[in-house]
Enzyme design. Structure first.
Site, PDB file in Angstrom:
ATOM      1  N   PRO A  12     -62.195  86.844   2.093  1.00 36.02           N
ATOM      2  CA  PRO A  12     -62.493  86.342   0.732  1.00 36.02           C
ATOM      3  C   PRO A  12     -63.303  87.219  -0.124  1.00 36.02           C
ATOM      4  O   PRO A  12     -63.940  87.958   0.354  1.00 36.02           O
ATOM      5  CB  PRO A  12     -63.014  84.899   1.019  1.00 36.02           C
ATOM      6  CG  PRO A  12     -62.907  84.565   2.541  1.00 36.02           C
ATOM      7  CD  PRO A  12     -62.792  86.096   3.373  1.00 36.02           C
ATOM      8  N   HIS A  48     -88.612  93.285  17.109  1.00 32.97           N
ATOM      9  CA  HIS A  48     -87.378  93.652  16.645  1.00 32.97           C
ATOM     10  C   HIS A  48     -87.539  95.124  15.931  1.00 32.97           C
ATOM     11  O   HIS A  48     -86.723  95.975  16.302  1.00 32.97           O
ATOM     12  CB  HIS A  48     -86.673  92.677  15.468  1.00 32.97           C
ATOM     13  CG  HIS A  48     -86.387  91.551  15.997  1.00 32.97           C
ATOM     14  ND1 HIS A  48     -85.376  91.311  16.879  1.00 32.97           N
ATOM     15  CD2 HIS A  48     -86.653  90.201  15.460  1.00 32.97           C
ATOM     16  CE1 HIS A  48     -85.151  90.045  17.361  1.00 32.97           C
ATOM     17  NE2 HIS A  48     -85.798  89.302  16.335  1.00 32.97           N
ATOM     18  N   GLU A  50     -91.114  89.568  14.879  1.00 35.15           N
ATOM     19  CA  GLU A  50     -90.510  90.636  13.967  1.00 35.15           C
ATOM     20  C   GLU A  50     -91.133  91.951  14.230  1.00 35.15           C
ATOM     21  O   GLU A  50     -90.056  93.070  14.166  1.00 35.15           O
ATOM     22  CB  GLU A  50     -90.901  90.106  12.576  1.00 35.15           C
ATOM     23  CG  GLU A  50     -90.465  88.862  12.189  1.00 35.15           C
ATOM     24  CD  GLU A  50     -88.844  88.622  12.099  1.00 35.15           C
ATOM     25  OE1 GLU A  50     -88.165  89.550  12.217  1.00 35.15           O
ATOM     26  OE2 GLU A  50     -88.519  87.385  12.372  1.00 35.15           O
ATOM     27  N   GLY A 100     -56.429  89.477   3.364  1.00 38.41           N
ATOM     28  CA  GLY A 100     -57.917  90.226   3.551  1.00 38.41           C
ATOM     29  C   GLY A 100     -58.934  89.156   3.494  1.00 38.41           C
ATOM     30  O   GLY A 100     -58.673  87.928   3.122  1.00 38.41           O
ATOM     31  N   THR A 156     -62.307  89.979  -1.759  1.00 43.89           N
ATOM     32  CA  THR A 156     -61.968  91.250  -1.711  1.00 43.89           C
ATOM     33  C   THR A 156     -61.087  91.499  -3.136  1.00 43.89           C
ATOM     34  O   THR A 156     -60.724  92.874  -3.198  1.00 43.89           O
ATOM     35  CB  THR A 156     -61.259  91.801  -0.359  1.00 43.89           C
ATOM     36  OG1 THR A 156     -60.205  90.770  -0.189  1.00 43.89           O
ATOM     37  CG2 THR A 156     -62.200  91.684   0.410  1.00 43.89           C
ATOM     38  N   LYS A 192     -57.861  89.853  -4.064  1.00 47.10           N
ATOM     39  CA  LYS A 192     -56.445  89.686  -3.760  1.00 47.10           C
ATOM     40  C   LYS A 192     -55.655  89.005  -5.051  1.00 47.10           C
ATOM     41  O   LYS A 192     -54.707  89.579  -5.568  1.00 47.10           O
ATOM     42  CB  LYS A 192     -56.111  88.769  -2.530  1.00 47.10           C
ATOM     43  CG  LYS A 192     -56.848  89.421  -1.378  1.00 47.10           C
ATOM     44  CD  LYS A 192     -56.220  88.666  -0.211  1.00 47.10           C
ATOM     45  CE  LYS A 192     -57.009  87.204  -0.211  1.00 47.10           C
ATOM     46  NZ  LYS A 192     -58.673  87.335  -0.003  1.00 47.10           N
ATOM     47  N   THR A 193     -56.518  88.056  -5.596  1.00 45.61           N
ATOM     48  CA  THR A 193     -55.756  87.536  -6.992  1.00 45.61           C
ATOM     49  C   THR A 193     -55.925  88.496  -8.120  1.00 45.61           C
ATOM     50  O   THR A 193     -54.843  88.674  -8.904  1.00 45.61           O
ATOM     51  CB  THR A 193     -56.578  86.276  -7.252  1.00 45.61           C
ATOM     52  OG1 THR A 193     -56.485  85.471  -6.089  1.00 45.61           O
ATOM     53  CG2 THR A 193     -56.051  85.585  -8.283  1.00 45.61           C
TER      54      THR A 193
END
Length: 656
Positions: A235, A460, A457, A233, A237, A239-240
């Site tokens: 970084p 946009h 801006e 997955g 998220t 996992k460890t």
């Protein structure tokens, strides 16, 4: 009947270990002793040539001893030693048998001739003798540099092997595993309650926990638990954290280390550490081995190995493959690994029988973000106006680590302002700080540049408001942040798939800033670099990856396995390359002209918005509703997102 007691060793008594630091201590004592000994047994003063001649002509010298044909030891007569000039040079250890001075004479023949001349001319009565002396300490200190280098080598060997101040046998532990063990003495306290979200991943690993708790439930039916599970997955998220929760729930020994812990400068060390790791795990089974960032040693073999520098890493990988394949069904040792680069892992590592399962740990969705917020907000003093549900809506694409950083940044902002609790606005300011960078109100910008940025801006904002599939605008600012001179924040829809119309609308809204500059000033600045980069990436993906172009057709030149060599060779002909270039150019140019038309049709509103932005510097969604009215494609019963002042992750920025 009494039993005879056996003499058993007391385990509480620790056997003393030889300490290499004793060597350093002995050398230091010898050096100090040598200096102390030298101070008491040798001359205290080195005579200059004039001083020596003065003492010589005064007939104060009893004898001169030439040592090793190099230096002269000067012995003074007892009656002369009481003179004031000699008395002040006496040391505590001075005796008549020790020289009071020494004299470095230079050439021996000239010195001896000088002594004979002085004796004859001045009728002096001193003796001259030659002797050879061998000082054991002097000989020892000849080898002192070698002793120092050996000690230095031992020190670094012990540091690399992880040894403490204990025995010298740890020098040879460099091939031992560097995994940190968590067992009954040092338990893993993390559980699934500490892991917010990740419901799908937790269901996957729950079976591993059940097997470690009651393996007979599976083995009695002939089933086999997967030997390895790979957590994949992006970084941050979790996992460890998920792997630690598995160990905490199962209550078994947990060996944790990183893939880089196998890498060492010495040949064969990585493979040796792999063998030792699996040996320890088998001795403590049932147990878990967790290898974080396994891509450090698990990369595909035989690719880009131009110089052979990866041989040691490949040997380590080969040993890992052998150990994982060598497990029996009754060892009850499970290997967990984590990586965010599963595409570069070796195919042999991913095959069934090694890492049987890949558990994808994805970015959290809306509900999972709310749960993660609740976990990280526990230690923070929240004000009543803090809205967790609203914050989870404003942070699409944030990982668990990003949310933790956001909560911490909000607390720091509140503390900086002297508040007693963290308010809702502090969280919004933290999102601005993380996504856009630090606000720079004191940055010097000319009025012409500021006007250009305002229209950029506003372009946009106008295009995104008029386009159906463009992300709804949340906030526009012309206050410099980080490297950007202005920014527009949007609240993108969380989509699982994206259609061509949606990508085209996003490209058009992105190019609208550049189009506004062209429309209003008939000039284009360099500030749209970030916009062009984003649009170019989207157009290239539509043509070469997703097959959304009629000229190229249903083809893709993307390789998800990562095994192709597209970096060096193109997977298409030169004629196709020319078609791709033309289609990308036409796609970008068509959306640019579309943006100009939209802005031209709403030029009055664009000018009004830009002037309002120049006056206020920051505008929000309610300002656009007041100027433009309801979005043309919105239904009457469609609920509009809360009009609070908010921010989001995705932004279109004007770059310096």
């Amino acid at each position: 009947m009494s039993k005879e007691k056996k003499n058993t060793p007391n385990k509480n008594i620790k056997t003393p270990k030889f300490n290499f630091y004793w060597i350093y201590g002995i050398v230091l004592v010898l050096f100090i002793g040598y200096q102390f000994f030298s101070a008491g047994t040798t001359s205290t003063k080195n005579l200059s040539q004039n001083e020596f001649k003065t003492i010589l002509t005064d007939n104060d010298i009893k004898s001169v001893v030439i040592v090793n044909r190099d230096v002269a030891e000067i012995y003074i007569k007892p009656e002369a030693s009481e003179k004031e000039k000699h008395k002040k040079n006496k040391t505590t250890f001075y005796t008549e048998k020790t020289p009071l001075y020494y004299y470095d004479f230079g050439d021996l023949q000239n010195f001896e001739k000088e002594l004979e001349t002085e004796k004859e001319n001045n009728s002096l009565d001193f003796d001259v003798t030659n002797t050879e002396k061998t000082n054991i300490l002097d000989q020892l200190f000849i080898y002192l540099p070698f002793i120092f280098l050996i000690g230095l080598w031992i020190y670094f060997m012990r540091r690399m092997s992880g040894g403490g101040s204990g025995g010298g046998g740890q020098i040879f532990s460099i091939g031992k595993s560097k995994a940190k063990l968590f067992d009954q003495d040092q338990k893993v306290k993390t559980s699934f309650k500490d892991v917010a979200g990740l419901e799908g991943a937790k269901e996957e690993v729950q079976e591993i926990v059940d097997f470690l708790k009651s393996p007979e439930k599976y083995t009695s039916l002939g089933g086999k638990i997967p030997k390895g599970a790979l957590l994949v997955g992006p970084p941050g998220t979790g996992k460890t954290l998920l792997a630690k929760a598995v160990a905490g729930e199962a209550g078994v020994p947990f060996f944790s280390l990183s893939g880089s812990d196998f890498v060492e400068m010495f040949v064969g060390v990585g493979a040796s550490r792999v063998r030792d790791l699996f040996k320890q795990a088998q001795q403590k089974s049932p147990s878990i081995i967790f290898i974080d960032e396994i891509d450090a040693i698990g990369r595909s073999r035989g690719k880009n190995n131009m110089t052979g520098g990866n041989d040691e890493r490949e040997n380590t990988l080969n040993q890992l493959l052998t150990e994982m394949d060598g497990f029996g069904t009754d060892t009850n040792v499970i290997v967990l690994a984590a990586t965010n680069r599963a595409d570069v892992l070796d195919k042999a590592l991913m095959r069934a029988g090694r890492f049987d399962r890949q558990i994808y740990v994805d970015l959290p969705d809306l509900n999972e973000r709310a749960e993660i917020f609740k976990v990280h907000l526990k230690p923070i003093k929240l004000d009543k106006d803090a809205d967790i549900e609203f914050l989870s809506q404003q942070t699409p694409g944030f990982s668990g680590a990003d949310i933790a950083n956001l909560c911490n940044e909000a607390a720091l902002i509140a503390a900086r302002k002297g508040k007693k609790s963290v308010h809702h606005q502090d969280f919004l300011d933290a999102v601005d700080r993380i996504v856009g960078g630090l606000e720079k109100k004191n940055k010097i910008i000319s009025s012409k540049e500021k006007e250009t940025i305002a229209y950029h801006e506003a372009g946009h904002a106008t295009a995104s408001w008029m386009l159906e599939h463009a992300a709804p605008l949340v906030k526009v600012t012309i206050v410099p942040r980080g490297q950007s001179l202005g920014a527009a924040w949007y609240l993108p829809e969380e989509r699982q798939i994206v259609q061509a119309e949606q990508m085209l609308d996003e490209m058009c809204a992105t190019l609208a800033g550049r189009a506004a500059e062209k429309l209003m000033f008939n000039k284009i600045s360099t500030g749209a670099l970030n916009d062009l980069e984003k649009v170019m990436r989207q157009a290239k993906a539509m043509v070469t990856v997703y097959g959304l172009n009629d000229k190229i057709g249903n083809l893709t030149y993307y390789d998800s396995s990562g095994q192709s060599d597209y970096n060096f060779t193109k997977p298409y002909s030169e004629q196709t390359a020319q078609v791709i270039d033309k289609e990308i150019s036409d796609l970008v140019e068509s959306q640019y002209q579309r943006a100009i038309k939209i802005l031209d049709d709403n030029k009055d509103k664009l000018i009004t918005l830009a002037k309002h932005l120049l006056e206020k510097e920051v505008i929000f969604k309610n300002d656009l509703e007041r100027i433009f009215g309801k979005r043309p494609f919105e239904k009457e019963d469609e609920q509009v997102i809360d009009k609070k002042e908010n921010t989001s992750e995705n932004s279109t920025e004007t770059v310096e």
